[in-house]
Enzyme design. Structure first.
Site, mmCIF file in Angstrom:
data_model
loop_
_atom_site.group_PDB
_atom_site.id
_atom_site.type_symbol
_atom_site.label_atom_id
_atom_site.label_comp_id
_atom_site.label_asym_id
_atom_site.label_seq_id
_atom_site.Cartn_x
_atom_site.Cartn_y
_atom_site.Cartn_z
ATOM 1 N N GLY A 268 0.949 -1.415 0.373
ATOM 2 C CA GLY A 268 0.153 0.270 -0.437
ATOM 3 C C GLY A 268 0.742 1.162 0.379
ATOM 4 O O GLY A 268 0.689 2.618 0.603
ATOM 5 N N SER B 173 1.346 3.334 -2.780
ATOM 6 C CA SER B 173 1.018 4.163 -3.370
ATOM 7 C C SER B 173 -0.157 5.160 -3.201
ATOM 8 O O SER B 173 -0.917 5.087 -3.544
ATOM 9 C CB SER B 173 0.931 3.700 -4.701
ATOM 10 O OG SER B 173 1.970 3.932 -5.312
ATOM 11 N N ASN C 65 7.111 3.131 -16.155
ATOM 12 C CA ASN C 65 7.325 4.267 -15.306
ATOM 13 C C ASN C 65 9.128 4.465 -15.679
ATOM 14 O O ASN C 65 9.500 5.460 -14.815
ATOM 15 C CB ASN C 65 7.071 4.116 -14.218
ATOM 16 C CG ASN C 65 5.838 4.361 -14.431
ATOM 17 O OD1 ASN C 65 5.110 3.660 -13.631
ATOM 18 N ND2 ASN C 65 4.595 5.475 -14.868
ATOM 19 N N HIS D 269 9.044 5.068 -3.188
ATOM 20 C CA HIS D 269 9.375 3.451 -3.068
ATOM 21 C C HIS D 269 9.798 2.945 -3.925
ATOM 22 O O HIS D 269 10.812 2.308 -4.873
ATOM 23 C CB HIS D 269 8.607 3.172 -2.770
ATOM 24 C CG HIS D 269 7.164 2.903 -3.016
ATOM 25 N ND1 HIS D 269 6.516 3.743 -3.575
ATOM 26 C CD2 HIS D 269 6.977 2.047 -4.438
ATOM 27 C CE1 HIS D 269 5.344 3.391 -3.763
ATOM 28 N NE2 HIS D 269 5.427 2.791 -4.833
ATOM 29 N N ARG D 270 9.363 4.170 -5.663
ATOM 30 C CA ARG D 270 10.205 3.834 -6.917
ATOM 31 C C ARG D 270 10.977 4.960 -7.335
ATOM 32 O O ARG D 270 12.402 4.844 -7.687
ATOM 33 C CB ARG D 270 9.151 4.679 -7.486
ATOM 34 C CG ARG D 270 7.338 4.026 -7.260
ATOM 35 C CD ARG D 270 6.559 3.314 -8.864
ATOM 36 N NE ARG D 270 7.429 2.904 -9.554
ATOM 37 C CZ ARG D 270 7.133 2.611 -10.734
ATOM 38 N NH1 ARG D 270 5.767 2.832 -11.133
ATOM 39 N NH2 ARG D 270 7.510 1.541 -11.701
ATOM 40 N N GLU E 11 8.083 10.552 -14.423
ATOM 41 C CA GLU E 11 7.114 9.044 -13.976
ATOM 42 C C GLU E 11 7.286 8.428 -15.460
ATOM 43 O O GLU E 11 6.856 7.595 -15.823
ATOM 44 C CB GLU E 11 5.990 9.537 -13.710
ATOM 45 C CG GLU E 11 5.735 10.270 -12.153
ATOM 46 C CD GLU E 11 5.562 9.101 -11.390
ATOM 47 O OE1 GLU E 11 5.343 7.791 -11.241
ATOM 48 O OE2 GLU E 11 6.570 9.570 -10.307
ATOM 49 N N HIS F 11 -1.825 8.466 -13.246
ATOM 50 C CA HIS F 11 -0.470 8.044 -14.801
ATOM 51 C C HIS F 11 -1.726 8.408 -15.048
ATOM 52 O O HIS F 11 -2.825 7.879 -15.950
ATOM 53 C CB HIS F 11 -0.151 7.328 -14.418
ATOM 54 C CG HIS F 11 1.177 6.900 -13.723
ATOM 55 N ND1 HIS F 11 1.477 6.160 -12.916
ATOM 56 C CD2 HIS F 11 2.351 7.902 -13.807
ATOM 57 C CE1 HIS F 11 2.703 5.949 -12.472
ATOM 58 N NE2 HIS F 11 3.297 7.314 -12.456
ATOM 59 N N CYS G 259 1.419 -0.768 -17.823
ATOM 60 C CA CYS G 259 2.228 -0.224 -16.986
ATOM 61 C C CYS G 259 3.485 -0.896 -17.404
ATOM 62 O O CYS G 259 4.897 -0.380 -17.188
ATOM 63 C CB CYS G 259 1.630 -0.174 -15.833
ATOM 64 S SG CYS G 259 -0.109 0.741 -15.512
HETATM 65 O O1 SUG Z 1 3.517 3.870 -9.483
HETATM 66 N N1 SUG Z 1 2.245 0.913 -8.162
HETATM 67 C C1 SUG Z 1 2.818 1.104 -9.019
HETATM 68 C C2 SUG Z 1 1.828 0.993 -10.289
HETATM 69 C C3 SUG Z 1 2.481 1.701 -11.448
HETATM 70 C C4 SUG Z 1 1.551 2.219 -12.392
HETATM 71 N N2 SUG Z 1 2.245 2.345 -14.044
HETATM 72 C C5 SUG Z 1 1.722 2.753 -14.313
HETATM 73 N N3 SUG Z 1 0.368 3.672 -15.364
HETATM 74 N N4 SUG Z 1 2.163 3.079 -16.020
HETATM 75 C C6 SUG Z 1 2.943 2.964 -8.777
HETATM 76 O O2 SUG Z 1 2.021 3.545 -8.007
HETATM 77 C C7 SUG Z 1 2.433 -0.551 -5.802
HETATM 78 C C8 SUG Z 1 3.242 -0.823 -4.727
HETATM 79 C C9 SUG Z 1 3.319 -0.962 -3.619
HETATM 80 O O3 SUG Z 1 2.039 -0.029 -2.933
HETATM 81 O O4 SUG Z 1 3.470 -1.581 -2.717
HETATM 82 C C10 SUG Z 1 2.752 1.476 -7.007
HETATM 83 O O5 SUG Z 1 3.977 0.766 -6.461
#
Ligand code: SUG
Length: 441
Positions: free
Chosen positions: A20, A22, A110, A137-138, A173, A245, A364
């Site tokens: 959770g 994001s 991304n 985290h990203r 992104e 996004h 994605c």
């Molecule tokens: O960045 N989910 C990613 C999903 C990315 C989707 N990408 C595109 N739309 N292109 C994000 O939100 C969830 C990780 C977590 O909750 O543990 C996460 O990072």
């Protein structure tokens, strides 16, 4: 010899989990703390890649990033062996531990922004890794992404830029907020950069990840023609409905551009501006989805537009959607008509539920590029999927990935070794030498 579209999917790593992390991503929040299945996730990802190959489109792979990312934990003051770091982080900050364990590099859309050589003044393909500033985290992905891109793409034919210096004003992104329209892949096209906020807008009550300044910076460094480059703002309502996004509410491939009427701010005016810039706008398919046809929240929940639209070997287009779309009658009704008014003639569904539960659909999971023959021949062939690579990967996943992973288990020191052993084997399969920090220590 190949020319055309090529996708690099992020191979899903062994620590795929639901933490959770994001904000603004509805699925990530909804499924937080659920038990994940890393094995199933990785196999589902491979199945999707196989489909692309069956459709005659070569498929590339990005390796998973090093997780846990001990370097970021060390920067937060944790020290000692890998086990010491994980144990003390699990006692004092599960959030930091979970961030260091995220398998989010799977969402390769991304990873970076790509501009083909036909669109750039210097006639070279440009790639800028995303700094992913907005999510801690990203944010840790950009360094390895940069290194990996340099391993895959030969610098004689691809200019790999450094990620933009991360800051509140320069959130980037990658391709998830970037669209390209052209008569065909290798003809000069127009590029549309979609941003969530102007850099001067701060303290918003929603998460707008991409800034206009970052988009402008990339357009400039990719040497794009200003008359063929557009900057569109995401509609706040779309962001608030869960379109963190833009690739959840619009998509484009070659001469097809599909978008929801509420995807962009000042949509009518902006779309008209794009049409005015085209010599023959009637040759293109601008397909607007109205609120009446598919309400914005339904579009976001279904992930209908987070699909891959690809030119197939019959010369028409295949639409690759998440199987969840079938649960939404508004979407299936809209799809019934699409064959009569567009080149889309083939509808396919893929089961990528493990990724969808974290808000990642088919689009994605992939980084899309278009190349001419010469460029294709300058891509590291070890990163292109073929039957023997596929078999080795399936073997590794089946033998070494867990069937279930509870986020409490991220505190289990055994998981560190387990994850690093898989990554080490991957570097042997892909013949990269030592690329992960734990291999260099
Ligand atoms: O960045 N989910 C990613 C999903 C990315 C989707 N990408 C595109 N739309 N292109 C994000 O939100 C969830 C990780 C977590 O909750 O543990 C996460 O990072």
């Amino acid at each position: 010899m190949y020319r055309g579209e090529l996708n690099f999917d992020g191979l899903i790593g062994p620590t795929h989990n639901y933490s959770g992390l994001s904000e603004g991503n509805i699925a990530s929040f909804k499924n937080s703390k659920k038990i994940s299945n890393p094995k199933k996730a990785a196999l589902q990802g491979l199945e999707k890649m196989k489909l692309l190959i069956d459709l005659g489109i070569p498929q590339g792979i990005f390796l998973p990033h090093e997780r846990p990312h001990l370097e970021s934990l060390r920067k937060q003051g944790f020290s000692g062996s890998a086990n010491d770091i994980v144990l003390s982080a699990s006692k004092t900050s599960t959030l930091l531990l979970n961030q260091s364990y995220s398998a989010s590099s799977m969402w390769a859309a991304n990873a970076a922004t790509f501009s083909p050589s036909t669109d750039s003044v210097d006639s070279i393909a440009h790639i800028t890794p995303a700094n992913l500033f907005s999510m801690p985290h990203r944010r840790i992905e950009s360094e390895f992404t940069y290194n990996q891109l340099n391993i895959i793409f030969n610098s004689s034919h691809f200019k790999i830029h450094k990620p933009i210096d991360p800051s509140e004003l320069m959130g980037d992104e990658g391709a998830a907020n970037h669209l390209r329209i052209s008569n065909n892949h290798l003809e000069k096209g127009i590029q549309i950069f979609v941003y969530g906020r102007d850099s001067s807008e701060t303290n918003l009550n929603f998460v707008a990840r991409q800034t206009k300044s970052a988009s402008e910076y990339i357009a400039k460094s990719h040497q794009l023609d200003v008359d063929k480059t557009f900057f569109l703002k995401q509609n706040i309502e779309a962001i608030n409905s869960g379109s963190f996004h833009n690739d959840i509410v619009s998509l484009s491939t070659e001469n097809v551009f599909i978008y929801h009427e509420k995807a962009f701010a000042d949509s009518k005016y902006e779309i008209q501006k794009i049409k005015n810039s085209l010599k023959n706008p009637n040759e293109l398919f601008f397909i607007e989805i109205s609120e009446k046809e598919i309400p914005l929240d339904v579009l976001v929940s279904s992930y209908l537009l987070n699909s891959q639209l690809v030119l197939n070997s019959n010369g028409n287009m295949t639409f690759i959607m998440p199987s969840e779309v079938k649960n939404f009658p508004e979407c299936t009704k809209w799809l019934e008509n699409i064959k009569t008014n567009s080149p889309i003639q083939d509808l396919r569904y893929v089961d990528i539920k493990q990724s969808m539960m974290n808000g990642g659909g088919p689009a994605c999971l992939r980084f899309k590029i278009v190349v001419n023959e010469d460029e294709f021949n300058n891509i590291n062939p070890n990163f292109l999927l073929n039957p023997s690579l596929l078999a080795r990967l399936e073997n590794l996943i089946n033998s070494s990935y867990r069937d279930n992973l509870n986020i409490n288990e991220l505190a289990d020191p055994d998981l560190v070794n387990e994850s690093y052993t898989v990554l080490d084997e991957l570097t042997q399969i892909f013949n990269t030498g030592s690329i992960y920090n734990f291999q260099k220590a």
